[in-house]
Design a protein around this motif. Structure first.
Motif, short mmCIF file in Angstrom:
data_model
loop_
_atom_site.label_atom_id
_atom_site.label_comp_id
_atom_site.label_asym_id
_atom_site.label_seq_id
_atom_site.Cartn_x
_atom_site.Cartn_y
_atom_site.Cartn_z
N LYS A 193 0.84 -1.20 0.00
CA LYS A 193 0.00 0.00 0.00
C LYS A 193 0.87 1.25 0.00
N PHE A 241 0.53 5.48 0.66
CA PHE A 241 -0.35 6.24 1.53
C PHE A 241 -0.67 7.61 0.93
N PRO A 242 -1.78 8.20 1.35
CA PRO A 242 -2.19 9.48 0.77
C PRO A 242 -1.35 10.63 1.29
N PHE A 243 -0.02 10.44 1.29
CA PHE A 243 0.91 11.49 1.67
C PHE A 243 1.62 11.95 0.40
N GLU A 285 7.13 11.80 1.39
CA GLU A 285 6.75 11.15 2.65
C GLU A 285 6.59 9.65 2.48
N ASN A 286 6.06 9.24 1.34
CA ASN A 286 5.90 7.82 1.08
C ASN A 286 7.23 7.10 0.96
N TYR A 320 1.09 15.20 -3.75
CA TYR A 320 0.35 14.19 -2.99
C TYR A 320 -0.02 13.01 -3.89
N ASP A 358 -2.59 11.18 -4.10
CA ASP A 358 -3.98 10.82 -4.07
C ASP A 358 -4.83 11.99 -4.50
#
Lengths: 594, 594
Positions: free
Chosen positions: B430, B432-434, B438-439, B475, B477
């Motif tokens: 997965k 992430f919505p960062f 950050e991911n 981002y 997402d």
């Protein structure tokens, strides 16, 4: 959609599925209002009687009469509420049924349109979680009750003085202005908080979702996530704190107005008792009546306003539902011709983009498939392979060009009859929480057990089903049927294939359903399927290049265009994407074996 | 868990995150009770004054005093409510944060246990949808307010006659018995309806779910589904109709009791006004006070009972939350040793079954991996390949045997430090919505942009990110960040791999993340990955047998046991599952190419 249009949809829904609801709503409101009026009258009657120093037996008789009439009213009211509850239940049930039916009937393309999916979510929330229809009915009942009560009370107060009624009315109306301010402030804050809450709920959802926890742990994401959640929560709380204080200030003014009304009532009443300044003297009983009526006037006025706001709010909630129910349905676009036995399927200069996308996923493609041919569609990810299947299934309409079945545009055929031609195993095929038999027989009637067992044998799943105590009548879901069964991925795929075989559609389509199987299970399913397809026409889509070797022709898709439509042998002789893909996958196996 | 234990958890939560809530709850209840008592007193004061024919100016003064004191009380009360709202907001926020943290901290094995997942769902419902903590606090406030009010009113009534108070009390208590019957009947019906509603919601969910609509249409399932929904709805409505009627009958008796109380009050009051039969005569003002007090007594009694039931109900709702918060956490089981650089990883006679499953997924397996080796794990579906990864990640503990890292049981190492060794790309990885940064940086601090860009270049995703206006700060997402980006499946996998590379774990694990990619993307990712792994130790799991050709050794799993652990060349010389699997996949490619 404007409120008026939503109201029209609501009204139409009520009229179609439960017109009597309006009658009961009216009767209920009258009974409820009468009850309130009686409650205001009782102290006056009693005090007047007591002040006249009546006998105790007379008093008891009077109390009995009042008690009985109040009891009758309450009882009536209660049975009306039972009736209304029942009606609301039926209303909800029938609405959900309509909604579910609508979802299965709308144009398929809507179901992949993010805007429509969002609309569907909001409509679902409105009718399922928020219960908008019930809220509307309830607010109608409350509004009508309040209005009838106001009329009755005004009748009482006006007998004292019409000017006093006017003052009470003006004070209540002033208070209403402030109620409206609260609604506006709340709406404003809610609008501001919506994007914050959207993010908040999304992050919380991520956190609560167990399936992400492996990466959470390995990549130590949890602190970051929890901090983001806390930050967003803080942000929305700041807004709500501001709102609470604004509301508190407004409520404070309203409370002042409320006290002013009380003050005016008590003063006016007391003066009427003590002097003839504003008219003839009144009794203490009448004083009590006046005070009670004035208080109930304010209460009923507030109820009327609140229920009206609630009514408008619930209409707003219902809006997405009304919009969704207004979407056109697939069948509305159909012709009426019943298709004959499969001869050809032709794509004629088909171009297609998904709604709201600019990318031409298919660009002027043409090909034809003849009876009995086995076709493999090959291409990179997002080359449009599944799109071809969706167009054949009439889930979408091409932007340009025609798809011809036996030489006639597929849209000219009756929708349901055309669907009967197709036996499709989708990439994301779904089995349903019904029995095995219901799943397999799906869409056909009068299928003999013999036929079912034969197909199950051919798909190599018979043995597993024979082992089940309930056989074909076993439910396919342990989640809601305790005696159900949970099949493995491979077994489920075999059932999906069995379903497509039982359907006896003349055009068989298999869209790469074997992604997560091991090599043996995968190979078994492909071999079964090739055997089962027998003389029928078939289209295959698979990333396992090896599966195209069995096919008569390969349709090579690249950049939305057909680069080749030829046999495996011919394609491998040239230098093209197909031979490149095949060789890429093959080379590792060769390395060793040659 | 018993209610007492749930209450303990609640109390502990409050004490830890917001102890002052109890104080404000107490103050709020007192202010609210005082306000009610004053409301009962006002008519008495006024009527008595008016009956004594006081001057209008005296009356006005009196009204002013009453008005001001009531205003002060109301204002106080309002500011207490604001304070309480704020506290409840913070309470909810901190509770959600704790809950989210708990989910990321519990033993991973719980997250694949259906019972715990069910518990988590119910806990989520309790704290998020039902708002159990707020409901508990609210019912405490209501209960306390009602109790304080009852005490005050009893003080007023007892000045008339203690026997009268007793009668009122007995009648209210009788009414309470019937309230309890309603609760019991409702619970009984709800219990009966739960399984029906569960099915209903499941079917509705299926119907509302867009992703099932292709099979719905092709296999004409919609009528069947809609009918099932309607049937289930009918069934639950039948129960509710029965319940409504039962409740209505009970309410009818309660209403009789209520009338009896009124009748007794009015009669007693009137007799006291008219005669000295039951004591000294009382004034009309006192009569009004008695009637008001008696009515408020019944109301407060009902409130106390209702809020108590609500309190118990919300404790029941909170139970799953309390249970969930009591689950043991992963870190509780850790040792404290900081692991050194990777030398070996050994499985020593490991046996493992998933919790609540009888199937031995791993049966006494042993193998070791040495520094720099590339291992491929091969086997049929459900052979236990991913289980080995989960055991290495300490998501589960083996039932028997030991896993040794550099010769020491992995559980002896500090949990967080041990996690740093691992760089895993899970099958269901997965992002992430960062932001992209950050991911990728996840779990490390002080990673330079240079290093990130280099890894992104090596994973062939740099160009795509350079094109984005916000680059690394974009981002991941679009759903919640409007200026976010939606990468394709292949690009996302490259990012997941980049993340694992940046992590610099010494043991790299790649669990078949390429299931849905086309042959070119798949091959590209495998080549990238093999290059990126460089000198590190690595474990691969893939159904594409070809990927094992590159590995030093293949671990062949069959029926929970290790059938072989050898090189590709050696394994292909024998007749085993590996050579069978390899040949099955390879043969179609060979057909043509040889």
């Amino acid at each position: 959609m404007k409120n008026r249009q939503v109201l029209k949809v609501f009204n139409k829904t009520i009229k179609e599925i439960m017109p009597s609801i309006y009658l009961w709503l009216f009767i209920g409101a009258i009974a409820s209002a009468l009850n309130t009026l009686l409650t205001i009258m009782i102290p006056k009657l009693l005090i007047d009687a007591v002040m006249k120093k009546v006998t105790i037996s007379y008093l008891l008789k009077m109390l009995l009469v009042i008690g009985v009439s109040k009891y009758v009213l309450l009882e009536t009211n209660k049975w009306i509420v039972i009736k209304q509850n029942n009606q609301k239940g039926i209303l909800n049930q029938r609405t959900m049924k309509r909604f579910a039916k609508k979802i299965t009937a709308i144009d398929y393309s809507y179901l992949e349109d993010p805007d429509i999916l969002d609309l569907k979510e909001r409509a679902t929330f409105a009718v399922q979680s928020y219960g908008a229809l019930e809220v509307i009915v309830n607010s109608m009942i409350k509004f009508l009750t309040a209005v009838f009560t106001l009329v009755g009370i005004s009748g009482i107060i006006i007998q004292f003085n019409y000017l006093f009624l006017l003052i009470i009315f003006v004070l209540s109306a002033l208070s209403l202005v402030f109620s409206y301010r609260i609604v506006i402030e709340t709406q404003k804050s809610t609008q501001l908080v919506i994007p914050i809450n959207r993010k908040y709920n999304y992050y919380v959802g991520q956190c609560l979702n167990g399936s992400q926890q492996n990466d959470f742990r390995i990549y130590n994401m949890s602190d970051m996530m929890v901090d983001k959640i806390a930050d967003l929560n803080m942000e929305s709380m700041r807004w709500f704190d501001k709102l609470y204080i604004k509301i508190a200030n407004i409520l404070s003014i309203q409370s002042l107005l409320n006290h002013l009304t009380q003050f005016v009532t008590f003063t006016y009443g007391a003066i009427r008792v003590l002097s003839t300044q504003f008219g003839t003297k009144i009794t203490i009983g009448e004083f009590t009546l006046l005070v009670g009526a004035s208080q109930q006037f304010s209460t009923a006025f507030m109820f009327a306003v609140e229920s009206y706001f609630k009514f408008i709010e619930s209409l707003n909630y219902l809006e997405p539902f009304a919009q969704f129910m207004a979407l056109p349905e697939s069948e509305e676009k159909h012709g009426e011709i019943v298709p004959e036995s499969f001869e050809t399927l032709e794509f004629h200069n088909i171009s297609f983009s998904y709604p709201k996308s600019e990318k031409k996923i298919l660009n002027n493609i043409s090909f034809s498939i003849h009876k009995g041919e086995k076709i493999s569609i090959v291409g990179l990810n997002n080359a449009g392979k599944s799109t071809i299947v969706k167009l054949i299934c009439r889930f979408y309409r091409p932007d340009e060009g025609e798809i011809l079945y036996n030489g006639r545009n597929i849209e000219e055929y009756d929708y349901d009859e055309y669907m009967k031609i197709l036996a499709v195993v989708f990439q994301d095929y779904k089995l349903f929480p019904f029995t095995i038999r219901e799943n397999i027989v799906a869409g056909r009637t009068n299928v003999s057990d013999e036929e079912i067992w034969q197909v199950l044998e051919e798909t190599n799943i018979k043995a597993a089903i024979c082992e089940l105590p309930k056989g074909l009548d076993t439910y396919l879901d342990k989640h809601i049927h305790e005696d159900g069964t949970d099949f493995s991925g491979g077994q489920r795929q075999k059932l999906a294939i069995a379903r497509s075989v039982v359907k006896q559609g003349e055009l068989v389509i298999l869209d790469e359903p074997t992604a997560a199987l091991d090599p043996l299970a995968e190979s078994e399913i492909y071999e079964d399927f090739h055997r089962l397809v027998r003389g029928r026409t078939a289209i295959f889509i698979s990333h396992r290049m090896s599966s195209s070797v069995f096919c008569d022709k390969i349709l090579l898709l690249q950049d939305g265009e057909i680069k080749a439509f030829d046999s495996h042998t011919n394609l491998m002789k040239q230098n093209n994407l197909y031979s490149e893909l095949f060789t890429t996958q093959a080379k590792n196996y060769q390395l060793q074996i040659i």
